[in-house]
Scaffold this motif. Structure first.
Motif, short mmCIF file in Angstrom:
data_model
loop_
_atom_site.label_atom_id
_atom_site.label_comp_id
_atom_site.label_asym_id
_atom_site.label_seq_id
_atom_site.Cartn_x
_atom_site.Cartn_y
_atom_site.Cartn_z
N ALA A 1 -6.16 5.44 -3.20
CA ALA A 1 -5.42 6.47 -2.46
C ALA A 1 -5.91 7.86 -2.81
N GLU A 2 -6.25 8.07 -4.08
CA GLU A 2 -6.79 9.36 -4.52
C GLU A 2 -8.09 9.68 -3.79
N LYS A 3 -8.97 8.67 -3.70
CA LYS A 3 -10.24 8.87 -3.00
C LYS A 3 -10.04 9.16 -1.52
N LEU A 4 -9.03 8.54 -0.93
CA LEU A 4 -8.83 8.66 0.51
C LEU A 4 -7.92 9.82 0.90
N GLY A 5 -7.45 10.55 -0.09
CA GLY A 5 -6.59 11.68 0.21
C GLY A 5 -5.27 11.29 0.83
N ASP A 6 -4.85 10.04 0.65
CA ASP A 6 -3.55 9.55 1.15
C ASP A 6 -3.45 9.61 2.68
N LEU A 7 -4.59 9.63 3.37
CA LEU A 7 -4.56 9.67 4.84
C LEU A 7 -4.20 8.28 5.36
N PRO A 8 -3.10 8.14 6.10
CA PRO A 8 -2.63 6.81 6.50
C PRO A 8 -3.67 5.95 7.22
N LEU A 9 -4.43 6.53 8.15
CA LEU A 9 -5.40 5.74 8.90
C LEU A 9 -6.46 5.17 7.98
N ALA A 10 -6.95 5.99 7.04
CA ALA A 10 -7.96 5.52 6.10
C ALA A 10 -7.38 4.50 5.13
N ILE A 11 -6.13 4.69 4.73
CA ILE A 11 -5.47 3.73 3.84
C ILE A 11 -5.41 2.36 4.50
N GLU A 12 -4.98 2.30 5.75
CA GLU A 12 -4.85 1.01 6.42
C GLU A 12 -6.21 0.35 6.60
N GLN A 13 -7.23 1.13 7.02
CA GLN A 13 -8.56 0.58 7.20
C GLN A 13 -9.07 -0.05 5.90
N THR A 14 -8.87 0.65 4.80
CA THR A 14 -9.38 0.17 3.50
C THR A 14 -8.63 -1.09 3.06
N ALA A 15 -7.34 -1.12 3.25
CA ALA A 15 -6.56 -2.29 2.85
C ALA A 15 -7.04 -3.54 3.57
N VAL A 16 -7.26 -3.41 4.89
CA VAL A 16 -7.73 -4.56 5.67
C VAL A 16 -9.12 -4.96 5.22
N TRP A 17 -9.98 -3.97 4.97
CA TRP A 17 -11.36 -4.26 4.56
C TRP A 17 -11.38 -5.01 3.23
N LEU A 18 -10.56 -4.56 2.31
CA LEU A 18 -10.51 -5.24 1.00
C LEU A 18 -9.99 -6.66 1.14
N TYR A 19 -9.02 -6.85 2.03
CA TYR A 19 -8.45 -8.18 2.22
C TYR A 19 -9.50 -9.12 2.80
N GLU A 20 -10.28 -8.63 3.77
CA GLU A 20 -11.25 -9.50 4.44
C GLU A 20 -12.46 -9.79 3.57
N THR A 21 -12.90 -8.81 2.75
CA THR A 21 -14.14 -8.99 1.98
C THR A 21 -13.91 -9.49 0.56
N LEU A 22 -12.67 -9.28 0.03
CA LEU A 22 -12.34 -9.63 -1.36
C LEU A 22 -13.25 -8.90 -2.36
N MET A 23 -13.78 -7.75 -1.95
CA MET A 23 -14.63 -6.95 -2.84
C MET A 23 -13.79 -6.36 -3.98
N PRO A 24 -14.23 -6.44 -5.20
CA PRO A 24 -13.51 -5.82 -6.33
C PRO A 24 -13.41 -4.31 -6.12
N VAL A 25 -12.33 -3.76 -6.61
CA VAL A 25 -12.09 -2.33 -6.41
C VAL A 25 -13.18 -1.46 -7.03
N PRO A 26 -13.66 -1.73 -8.24
CA PRO A 26 -14.74 -0.90 -8.78
C PRO A 26 -15.96 -0.88 -7.87
N GLU A 27 -16.30 -2.05 -7.32
CA GLU A 27 -17.45 -2.11 -6.42
C GLU A 27 -17.16 -1.30 -5.15
N TRP A 28 -15.91 -1.42 -4.65
CA TRP A 28 -15.54 -0.64 -3.44
C TRP A 28 -15.68 0.85 -3.68
N LEU A 29 -15.24 1.29 -4.86
CA LEU A 29 -15.33 2.72 -5.18
C LEU A 29 -16.78 3.19 -5.16
#
Length: 843
Positions: free
Chosen positions: A205-233
Motif C-alpha cells: 500500500a505504501e508503494k501504491l500510494g493507497d490508490l484504490p484502483l492500483a490496490i485492487e489490480q495488485t491484489a488480483v495480480w498477486l492472487y493469480e501469480t502467487l508471486m512472493p511480496v519481496p519479488e513483487w516489490l
C-alpha cells in the motif's frame, strides 16, 4: 409535500419500485465508512451531494464505487433510483429517455426533447414517485448538465465528477481521497492470496500510494501469480523505473497505476496474447460500456492476426473476455452483455504502443464500430443503438478513419443527433467533421459533401438559416460542377436547397428550383418513382408559399393519391400530402371542404402518432384556423391553445414550430375578443419572427399584418398604419402585388387609412384591391368579399348613393359562402369593416 425517505417501510436491501441502469454492486467494496455516513446524512436532509475529485482530477480513487455502494445500501429508502452515465450529453439524454419510457410517460413518439422534459417534469412534480434518487456518474463541468437536472422536486441528486468546479460549497461537496491505510490492507487481504500478511500489505500500500484502483489490480495480480511480496516489490520498482525513464503518463495519472497494470498486462500477454490485443483495441473506445455484440459478426474486420482468430471464433472470443475479467482489467456487466474499461487502464494500454501499432488498433476499433451501424438514423427504433455508439465514435476519433463505411457512421451520427434533438452536440460533431474532412479529404470529396448536408440540416433546426444556405449552396455548386446537374446526389442537394431559399426569403427562386428538380426527376426516374413523388410534394410546397394554391392543390391531390396506393393511407408521408391538400383548399377559399378534410386527417394522425408529435401539432394549428374561419371561435381557441402549450413543452419558446403555434393562438384570442392577450402574444410572435428571419422576410411582414389588426381594434390605429405600410413594402418586394398575403395586407392597410381619417386613400386602395381580386380569385373567394365589403363602406362614408344595395349583395355572398349565422356574415350586415389574417406555417 416532501417525503422523508426514512418513512418507507421496505427492509434494507429491498429494491425500489423503479431501479434503472444501476451497475452491478462491487462485492469487494471496503471501508469508506465516514464518507458513506456523511453522504447519507447530506442526502437525507435533501442537499444535492456532489463527489468531485479532490486530487486535481486524478482518477482511480473510487468515486463511482462509493456512489454505487451508497445506492445499494440505501435503496430501500427510495421509490425510484436511476443511474445516469454522464460522460456525454447524448448518454445523459438517452438515460432520461429510458427513464421516461420506464415511467410510462408520453414521449412524443420517441422524440428526445419531449422525453427528457417529460422525465424531468415527472421528477419535479413527484408523479408518480416523489422520493427519488438520480446519480449522474462521471459528469464534466456543471454547465454540461444544464437542462438535464431536475428543477426543484422532493428527490435527491448525486453527481460524481473529476471536475473541481462542482466544489461550490462545503455543504454540497464531499472530497473522495485515496484509501486510509487500513482500507488498503483490508482490500489487499480480501482479494489477494491467503498467505498475505498485514505487514506485507502495508508495504504494498505504501508503494501504491493507497490508490484504490492500483490496490485492487495488485491484489488480483498477486492472487493469480502467487508471486512472493519481496519479488513483487522488485518487479514493481523495475516497472516504475521503466515508465519514468521512457514513456511518461499524463499528469493526472499516477505512475503506480501504470506500473501495477503493466505487470498484469505482461501476465496476460504470456497467457492469452489475443485477449491483450482485444483489450488494446478497446483502449481506443470510450471508458463507457462496450457491448459484446460489437465483436459479433466481425469476422472480416481488419485486425492483428491473434485478434482476427478470436473474432472468427465465438469460443475463443469468450475465453479472451474471461481472461480479461480474471485480472480485474475490466468490469463486466452480464445483465447488459457489456464491459467497461477504466480510463487509467486505457492509458496504460496505449502507453507502450508505437505509431504504427496505434494506427492499426485504432483502425480496428473504427471498423468494429462501423460494422454495428444500424444504417437508418431517421428510424426512432435505432436511436438507442446510435446513442450507445456515439461516445465510442467520438473517443476513437473516428473522423480521421480512411474507410468510407466508418465515415458514413460519423455522418449518420450527425443525422441521428438532428432527428433525436441533440442539436448542440450534433452541431459540435458536424463542425469538427466538416472542418477535418475539408482539410484532409478535400472540399469536393463525397464524404465531405454528405457531412456538409448533414451540417446544413442541423443548422436549419437551430434557426441558423443563412449558415444552412451557405453550406447547402456550396455543396450544390461542387456537385453540379463535378457530377453534373442530373446526378442523383446533385438533385437531392437541390431539393434540400429549396428549404434554405424559402428560409432566407427567396420564395420565387425556391419555386423555380423546385420545379426544375421535379421535372428532372420525372424525366430521369419516371412519374411513379418515390423520389419523383417526393420532388412533386416539395414543388407543391413552393407553389403554395408563392400563392399558386390551385396548382398546388392539383399536385398535392395527385401525390396524395399515389402515396396512398404505394405507402398506405396512414403513412406519415401520405398524411403529410393530405394535410398539404387541406391547406390548399383553405387558401383557395374552400373553408368548409378544407375543415372536413382536416377533421379526418387529425383523427388519423391522433390515432397513429403521439399527441404532441410535429405532425399532430401542425394538424391542430390548421384545424384551429379552419374552425375560426368557419365561425367557431371557442373551438378554435381550445385547439390553438393546446397546440401552443404542447409546442412550448416539446420545443421551447424560441423554436419556429412554437412561434407558428403562438401566431395561430393569437388570432384565436382576437376572435373571442380577448384583445389584451391577443396583442401581447402577437407582439411576442412579431419579435420572434424578427429574430428568426430578419426584417425583410415575408413571414416577419405577415406576422406584423396580423398584429396590426389587433392594434387597430384596440384603438392604436396610427401604429397599425405604420406597421402595415412597412409590411406591405416587404410583401410586394418578396411576393409581388398578386400574392394573397400581399392582398390581405392591402385590405387591412386601407382599413388603417380609414380609421385614421384618410377615407379618400382608403377608397382608392380598396378600389384597386377589388379589381386585383376579381382578376385573380373567384367572386366568392373570402378575400374578394372582404375587399368588396370595405369598398362599399368607403363609398358610403363618402356619401355615395346605392351603397345599401351593394352592401346587401355582399352580405348575400357571405351568407352563401359562410352561412347566415357566421360572424363574418353578421358583421357585414352591421356595416363593420372586414379584417384579413395570414396563415403562418413552416417554410
Amino acid at each position: 409535500m416532501v417525503t422523508d425517505p426514512t418513512l418507507f417501510r421496505r427492509r434494507p436491501g429491498d429494491p425500489p419500485p423503479v431501479w434503472g441502469q444501476v451497475p452491478p454492486r462491487n462485492p469487494n467494496f471496503v471501508g469508506r465508512t465516514e464518507l458513506l455516513r456523511a453522504l447519507d446524512e447530506r442526502l437525507g436532509r435533501g442537499t444535492t451531494a456532489v463527489l468531485p475529485h479532490s486530487l486535481q482530477g486524478m482518477g482511480g480513487v473510487g468515486k463511482t464505487q462509493l456512489a454505487l455502494e451508497y445506492v445499494y445500501r440505501s435503496r430501500h429508502k427510495y421509490e425510484l433510483v436511476w443511474w445516469v452515465p454522464a460522460d456525454t450529453t447524448a448518454q445523459i439524454q438517452q438515460s432520461l429517455i429510458d427513464l421516461a419510457a420506464r415511467l410510462g410517460l408520453d414521449t412524443g413518439g420517441g422524440e428526445a426533447a419531449v422525453a427528457v422534459r417529460a422525465a424531468l417534469e415527472a421528477l419535479r412534480s413527484g408523479r408518480p414517485y416523489s422520493n427519488w434518487l438520480l446519480v449522474y456518474d462521471n459528469a464534466g463541468e456543471p454547465a454540461d448538465l444544464r437542462g438535464f437536472l431536475p428543477v426543484d422536486g422532493s428527490g435527491r441528486v448525486l453527481v460524481t465528477s473529476r471536475e473541481s468546479a462542482w466544489r461550490t460549497s462545503p455543504d454540497s461537496a464531499l472530497e473522495v481521497n485515496v484509501f486510509e491505510r487500513a482500507e488498503s490492507i483490508e482490500l489487499l487481504r480480501r482479494r489477494g492470496p491467503a498467505s498475505l500478511t498485514d505487514d506485507e500489505a502495508d508495504q504494498i500500500a505504501e508503494k501504491l500510494g493507497d490508490l484504490p484502483l492500483a490496490i485492487e489490480q495488485t491484489a488480483v495480480w498477486l492472487y493469480e501469480t502467487l508471486m512472493p511480496v519481496p519479488e513483487w516489490l522488485g518487479v514493481f520498482e523495475q516497472k516504475a523505473t521503466e515508465l519514468l525513464s521512457s514513456v511518461r503518463p499524463s499528469a493526472d495519472y499516477p505512475h503506480s497505476v501504470a506500473a501495477t497494470m503493466n505487470m498484469s498486462l505482461d501476465r496476460l500477454r504470456d497467457t492469452n496474447p489475443a485477449a491483450l490485443q482485444l483489450l488494446r483495441v478497446c483502449a481506443f473506445l470510450a471508458p463507457k460500456p462496450i457491448p459484446r455484440r460489437l465483436f459479433y459478426g466481425a469476422r472480416n474486420i481488419e485486425a492483428p492476426q491473434e485478434l482476427t482468430e478470436v473474432l472468427a471464433d465465438p469460443i475463443k472470443l469468450g475465453r479472451a473476455l474471461r481472461a480479461i475479467d480474471k485480472y480485474a482489467l475490466v468490469r463486466m456487466d452480464h445483465r447488459t452483455e457489456s464491459f467497461q474499461l477504466h480510463r487509467l487502464v486505457q492509458q496504460t494500454l496505449k502507453l507502450p504502443l508505437g505509431p504504427d501499432e496505434r494506427d492499426t488498433l485504432e483502425h480496428c476499433a473504427h471498423m468494429l464500430l462501423a460494422n454495428l451501424d444500424p444504417g437508418d438514423p431517421a428510424a426512432a427504433q435505432e436511436w438507442p443503438r446510435y446513442a450507445e455508439l456515439l461516445p465510442h465514435v467520438r473517443a476513437s476519433d473516428m473522423v480521421n478513419c480512411y474507410d468510407d463505411w466508418a465515415r458514413q457512421l460519423v455522418t449518420n451520427e450527425i443525422a441521428f443527433l438532428t432527428h433525436w434533438g441533440g442539436y448542440e452536440e450534433g452541431l459540435e460533431l458536424a463542425e469538427y467533421t466538416v472542418s477535418y474532412w475539408r482539410e484532409h479529404l478535400g472540399p469536393d470529396h463525397s464524404q465531405t459533401l454528405r457531412a456538409m448536408l448533414a451540417y446544413a440540416h442541423i443548422l436549419r433546426q437551430l434557426g441558423r438559416f443563412r449558415d444552412a444556405y451557405d453550406q447547402c449552396s456550396e455543396v450544390l455548386d461542387i456537385l453540379t460542377a463535378t457530377r453534373g446537374p442530373d446526378d442523383e446526389e446533385t438533385l437531392d442537394a437541390r431539393s434540400r436547397f429549396t428549404w434554405d431559399l424559402r428560409n432566407i426569403g427567396e420564395l420565387q427562386r425556391a419555386l423555380e428550383v423546385g420545379r426544375e428538380v421535379y421535372e428532372k426527376y420525372q424525366r430521369l426516374f419516371g412519374p411513379d418513382d418515390l423520389l419523383t413523388i417526393g420532388a412533386a410534394h416539395l414543388h407543391a410546397v413552393g407553389l403554395r408559399h408563392t400563392g399558386y394554391f390551385l396548382r398546388a392543390l392539383e399536385i398535392d391531390s395527385e401525390v396524395y393519391r399515389r402515396r396512398s396506393e404505394m405507402l398506405g393511407s396512414e403513412h406519415p408521408f401520405t398524411l403529410g400530402s393530405r394535410h398539404a391538400r387541406a391547406i390548399d383548399l383553405m387558401e383557395a377559399g374552400r373553408y368548409r371542404d378544407a375543415m372536413a378534410e382536416m377533421e379526418e386527417i387529425d383523427h388519423l394522425i391522433a390515432r397513429t402518432a403521439a399527441e404532441n408529435s410535429p405532425g399532430r401539432l401542425a394538424a391542430l394549428r390548421t384545424l384551429a384556423t379552419l374552425r375560426r374561419r368557419n365561425g367557431m371561435p371557442q373551438e378554435a381557441l381550445r385547439l390553438s391553445e393546446a397546440a401552443w402549450r404542447m409546442s412550448l413543452d416539446r420545443n421551447g419558446p424560441e423554436a419556429h414550430d412554437t412561434v407558428c403555434s403562438a401566431a395561430c393562438h393569437a388570432l384565436s384570442l382576437r376572435a373571442v375578443d380577448d384583445m389584451e392577450a391577443a396583442v401581447k402574444l402577437a407582439e411576442e410572435v412579431g419579435q420572434s419572427y424578427l429574430a428568426i428571419f430578419g426584417p425583410d422576410h415575408s413571414h416577419t411582414a405577415s406576422a406584423s399584418v396580423n398584429l396590426a389588426v389587433a392594434l387597430r381594434m384596440t384603438g392604436r390605429s396610427a401604429e397599425a398604419l405604420t406597421m402595415d405600410e412597412a409590411a406591405f413594402e416587404v410583401l410586394v418586394d418578396r411576393l409581388g402585388h398578386d400574392h394573397p398575403s400581399t392582398i390581405a395586407c392591402a385590405v387591412n392597410l386601407a382599413s388603417d387609412e380609414f380609421a385614421t381619417g384618410q377615407v379618400d386613400a382608403a377608397l382608392e386602395r380598396d378600389a384597386a384591391t377589388v379589381e386585383r381580386c376579381r382578376s385573380i380569385f373567384r367572386p366568392a373567394h373570402p378575400l374578394t368579399l372582404a375587399a368588396r365589403r370595405n369598398l362599399v363602406l368607403d363609398r358610403r362614408a363618402k356619401g355615395e348613393k346605392g351603397t345599401e344595395a351593394e352592401l346587401a349583395d355582399v352580405v348575400r355572398g357571405y351568407a352563401e359562402v359562410f352561412g347566415p349565422e357566421h360572424p363574418a356574415t353578421i358583421s357585414a350586415e352591421r356595416g363593420t369593416r372586414a379584417n384579413c389574417d395570414i396563415f403562418l406555417t413552416a417554410l
